[in-house]
Scaffold this motif. Sequence first.
Motif, PDB file in Angstrom:
ATOM      1  N   ILE A  13       0.870  -1.170   0.000  1.00  0.00           N
ATOM      2  CA  ILE A  13       0.000   0.000   0.000  1.00  0.00           C
ATOM      3  C   ILE A  13       0.909   1.222   0.000  1.00  0.00           C
ATOM      4  CG2 ILE A  13      -1.890   1.206   1.137  1.00  0.00           C
ATOM      5  CD1 ILE A  13      -2.502  -1.683   0.175  1.00  0.00           C
ATOM      6  N   ALA A  14       0.752   2.078  -1.024  1.00  0.00           N
ATOM      7  CA  ALA A  14       1.683   3.194  -1.211  1.00  0.00           C
ATOM      8  C   ALA A  14       0.924   4.506  -1.343  1.00  0.00           C
ATOM      9  CB  ALA A  14       2.535   2.968  -2.453  1.00  0.00           C
ATOM     10  N   LEU A  15       1.487   5.540  -0.747  1.00  0.00           N
ATOM     11  CA  LEU A  15       0.977   6.905  -0.876  1.00  0.00           C
ATOM     12  C   LEU A  15       2.055   7.748  -1.538  1.00  0.00           C
ATOM     13  CD1 LEU A  15      -0.883   9.356  -0.271  1.00  0.00           C
ATOM     14  CD2 LEU A  15       0.174   9.438   2.008  1.00  0.00           C
ATOM     15  N   VAL A  16       1.664   8.514  -2.555  1.00  0.00           N
ATOM     16  CA  VAL A  16       2.570   9.445  -3.212  1.00  0.00           C
ATOM     17  C   VAL A  16       1.962  10.832  -3.123  1.00  0.00           C
ATOM     18  CG1 VAL A  16       3.804  10.038  -5.329  1.00  0.00           C
ATOM     19  CG2 VAL A  16       3.279   7.634  -4.831  1.00  0.00           C
ATOM     20  N   THR A  17       2.670  11.775  -2.505  1.00  0.00           N
ATOM     21  CA  THR A  17       2.227  13.168  -2.509  1.00  0.00           C
ATOM     22  C   THR A  17       2.815  13.868  -3.730  1.00  0.00           C
ATOM     23  OG1 THR A  17       4.072  14.082  -1.223  1.00  0.00           O
ATOM     24  CG2 THR A  17       2.210  13.150   0.019  1.00  0.00           C
ATOM     25  N   GLY A  18       2.166  14.938  -4.160  1.00  0.00           N
ATOM     26  CA  GLY A  18       2.622  15.604  -5.371  1.00  0.00           C
ATOM     27  C   GLY A  18       2.462  14.721  -6.597  1.00  0.00           C
ATOM     28  N   ALA A  19       1.484  13.799  -6.541  1.00  0.00           N
ATOM     29  CA  ALA A  19       1.334  12.785  -7.586  1.00  0.00           C
ATOM     30  C   ALA A  19       0.628  13.296  -8.827  1.00  0.00           C
ATOM     31  CB  ALA A  19       0.578  11.576  -7.031  1.00  0.00           C
ATOM     32  N   GLY A  20       0.175  14.547  -8.812  1.00  0.00           N
ATOM     33  CA  GLY A  20      -0.563  15.073  -9.952  1.00  0.00           C
ATOM     34  C   GLY A  20       0.294  15.440 -11.139  1.00  0.00           C
ATOM     35  N   SER A  21       1.610  15.518 -10.947  1.00  0.00           N
ATOM     36  CA  SER A  21       2.477  15.943 -12.050  1.00  0.00           C
ATOM     37  C   SER A  21       3.922  15.585 -11.732  1.00  0.00           C
ATOM     38  CB  SER A  21       2.370  17.456 -12.277  1.00  0.00           C
ATOM     39  OG  SER A  21       2.827  18.163 -11.132  1.00  0.00           O
ATOM     40  N   GLY A  22       4.776  15.740 -12.724  1.00  0.00           N
ATOM     41  CA  GLY A  22       6.227  15.664 -12.536  1.00  0.00           C
ATOM     42  C   GLY A  22       6.727  14.384 -11.917  1.00  0.00           C
ATOM     43  N   ILE A  23       7.644  14.529 -10.962  1.00  0.00           N
ATOM     44  CA  ILE A  23       8.275  13.377 -10.324  1.00  0.00           C
ATOM     45  C   ILE A  23       7.240  12.542  -9.574  1.00  0.00           C
ATOM     46  CG2 ILE A  23       9.915  12.687  -8.525  1.00  0.00           C
ATOM     47  CD1 ILE A  23      11.578  15.191  -9.348  1.00  0.00           C
ATOM     48  N   GLY A  24       6.315  13.192  -8.876  1.00  0.00           N
ATOM     49  CA  GLY A  24       5.304  12.450  -8.134  1.00  0.00           C
ATOM     50  C   GLY A  24       4.459  11.574  -9.033  1.00  0.00           C
ATOM     51  N   ALA A  25       4.036  12.101 -10.180  1.00  0.00           N
ATOM     52  CA  ALA A  25       3.243  11.315 -11.125  1.00  0.00           C
ATOM     53  C   ALA A  25       4.052  10.136 -11.658  1.00  0.00           C
ATOM     54  CB  ALA A  25       2.764  12.192 -12.275  1.00  0.00           C
ATOM     55  N   ALA A  26       5.326  10.370 -11.959  1.00  0.00           N
ATOM     56  CA  ALA A  26       6.182   9.283 -12.449  1.00  0.00           C
ATOM     57  C   ALA A  26       6.352   8.206 -11.394  1.00  0.00           C
ATOM     58  CB  ALA A  26       7.541   9.843 -12.873  1.00  0.00           C
ATOM     59  N   VAL A  27       6.503   8.604 -10.124  1.00  0.00           N
ATOM     60  CA  VAL A  27       6.620   7.632  -9.034  1.00  0.00           C
ATOM     61  C   VAL A  27       5.336   6.817  -8.911  1.00  0.00           C
ATOM     62  CG1 VAL A  27       6.779   7.383  -6.527  1.00  0.00           C
ATOM     63  CG2 VAL A  27       8.346   8.911  -7.720  1.00  0.00           C
ATOM     64  N   ALA A  28       4.184   7.488  -8.958  1.00  0.00           N
ATOM     65  CA  ALA A  28       2.907   6.782  -8.846  1.00  0.00           C
ATOM     66  C   ALA A  28       2.770   5.750  -9.957  1.00  0.00           C
ATOM     67  CB  ALA A  28       1.756   7.779  -8.891  1.00  0.00           C
ATOM     68  N   ARG A  29       3.123   6.131 -11.172  1.00  0.00           N
ATOM     69  CA  ARG A  29       3.025   5.193 -12.296  1.00  0.00           C
ATOM     70  C   ARG A  29       3.973   4.013 -12.122  1.00  0.00           C
ATOM     71  NH1 ARG A  29       3.103  10.443 -15.382  1.00  0.00           N
ATOM     72  NH2 ARG A  29       0.912  10.870 -15.902  1.00  0.00           N
ATOM     73  N   ARG A  30       5.208   4.295 -11.696  1.00  0.00           N
ATOM     74  CA  ARG A  30       6.188   3.223 -11.499  1.00  0.00           C
ATOM     75  C   ARG A  30       5.723   2.252 -10.401  1.00  0.00           C
ATOM     76  NH1 ARG A  30       8.841   4.384 -15.944  1.00  0.00           N
ATOM     77  NH2 ARG A  30      11.061   4.815 -15.854  1.00  0.00           N
ATOM     78  N   GLU A  54      -5.318   6.534 -14.707  1.00  0.00           N
ATOM     79  CA  GLU A  54      -4.409   5.772 -15.576  1.00  0.00           C
ATOM     80  C   GLU A  54      -3.997   4.440 -14.953  1.00  0.00           C
ATOM     81  OE1 GLU A  54      -0.815   7.782 -16.547  1.00  0.00           O
ATOM     82  OE2 GLU A  54      -1.754   9.748 -16.516  1.00  0.00           O
ATOM     83  N   LEU A  55      -4.060   4.360 -13.636  1.00  0.00           N
ATOM     84  CA  LEU A  55      -3.365   3.294 -12.919  1.00  0.00           C
ATOM     85  C   LEU A  55      -4.331   2.250 -12.365  1.00  0.00           C
ATOM     86  CD1 LEU A  55      -0.927   5.616 -10.945  1.00  0.00           C
ATOM     87  CD2 LEU A  55      -0.642   4.654 -13.236  1.00  0.00           C
ATOM     88  N   ARG A  56      -3.919   1.017 -12.423  1.00  0.00           N
ATOM     89  CA  ARG A  56      -4.730  -0.078 -11.927  1.00  0.00           C
ATOM     90  C   ARG A  56      -4.992   0.077 -10.431  1.00  0.00           C
ATOM     91  NH1 ARG A  56      -3.058  -3.826  -8.850  1.00  0.00           N
ATOM     92  NH2 ARG A  56      -0.887  -3.224  -9.252  1.00  0.00           N
ATOM     93  N   GLY A  57      -6.254   0.258 -10.073  1.00  0.00           N
ATOM     94  CA  GLY A  57      -6.645   0.274  -8.669  1.00  0.00           C
ATOM     95  C   GLY A  57      -6.206   1.481  -7.874  1.00  0.00           C
ATOM     96  N   ALA A  58      -5.707   2.517  -8.545  1.00  0.00           N
ATOM     97  CA  ALA A  58      -5.227   3.688  -7.806  1.00  0.00           C
ATOM     98  C   ALA A  58      -6.389   4.536  -7.313  1.00  0.00           C
ATOM     99  CB  ALA A  58      -4.301   4.527  -8.682  1.00  0.00           C
ATOM    100  N   GLN A  59      -6.173   5.230  -6.193  1.00  0.00           N
ATOM    101  CA  GLN A  59      -7.176   6.092  -5.594  1.00  0.00           C
ATOM    102  C   GLN A  59      -6.626   7.517  -5.497  1.00  0.00           C
ATOM    103  OE1 GLN A  59     -10.298   5.077  -4.684  1.00  0.00           O
ATOM    104  NE2 GLN A  59      -9.784   3.064  -5.520  1.00  0.00           N
ATOM    105  N   PRO A  60      -7.383   8.523  -5.956  1.00  0.00           N
ATOM    106  CA  PRO A  60      -6.924   9.897  -5.824  1.00  0.00           C
ATOM    107  C   PRO A  60      -7.279  10.477  -4.454  1.00  0.00           C
ATOM    108  CG  PRO A  60      -8.991   9.861  -7.026  1.00  0.00           C
ATOM    109  CD  PRO A  60      -8.659   8.418  -6.708  1.00  0.00           C
TER     110      PRO A  60
END
Length: 264
Positions: A13-30, A54-60
Amino acid sequence: MGGEHTGRFDGRIALVTGAGSGIGAAVARRLAAQGAEVFAADVDGPAAQSVARELRGAQPLTVDVTDPRQVDTAFGEIVRRHGRLDVLVHAAGVDDPTAKEWIAEALVADRPPEVTGRLGDDAWRHVMRVNLDGTFHVLRAALRVMAPRRSGVVVTVGSSSAFDAQAGYPHYAASKSGAHALSQSVAKEAIAFGVRVNTVAPGPTETGMAARTPAALRRGFADPRVRPYATPEEIADVALFLASEEAANLVGAVLLANGGRFTA
């Protein structure tokens, strides 16, 4: 490393802040590509929703990291759903486009930048609130969730600016230097409770911040002797390494990822 499914974060179970763009979005996708169930948090709710779709099972999650109540509510929601949080990557942060413009104007005019004397209290506080206070709010919430379970990994996204402390950018350099020291102090405390905390410190990276960087300043960062601007995915790969079991012996590390511009 790359974004293909490797199972490296299966069941996490992972949380990424700043996930809407840039590095955070890339981390969320990875993370999602490698098996994690991702909560994509950003102050820009629609941007978080766009990435999560975009992501399988991801929650905003819509989260302003400067507001400790919003941060605590987000962590509480994750625990309510899953009973735990395994991985946190804290990528939320801001720059100051106005100060960048002032630095660029000085470069073009071939004169030293004059920023500190012109820097208003609001500009100072905004950068510090997001980059330093926000990091504290997120780290505190993470330890409250992870330490009782004696398990968890945290990666904060700092900046090479904490080391080279660019002239005319005092608030950003101070905020990131403070965030590094904060993360390292928390890392020494957290490891006693089975929680690892580390930091990746990017140099120039092709993100929304970079897109707002004036051309003269971008040219100043260019140097044929070093690698060009990093991609968000390259920085995300470093963050995922720190979040993985491959980095089990790294605690309180600050990994420079600046393409060889300098070492610390």
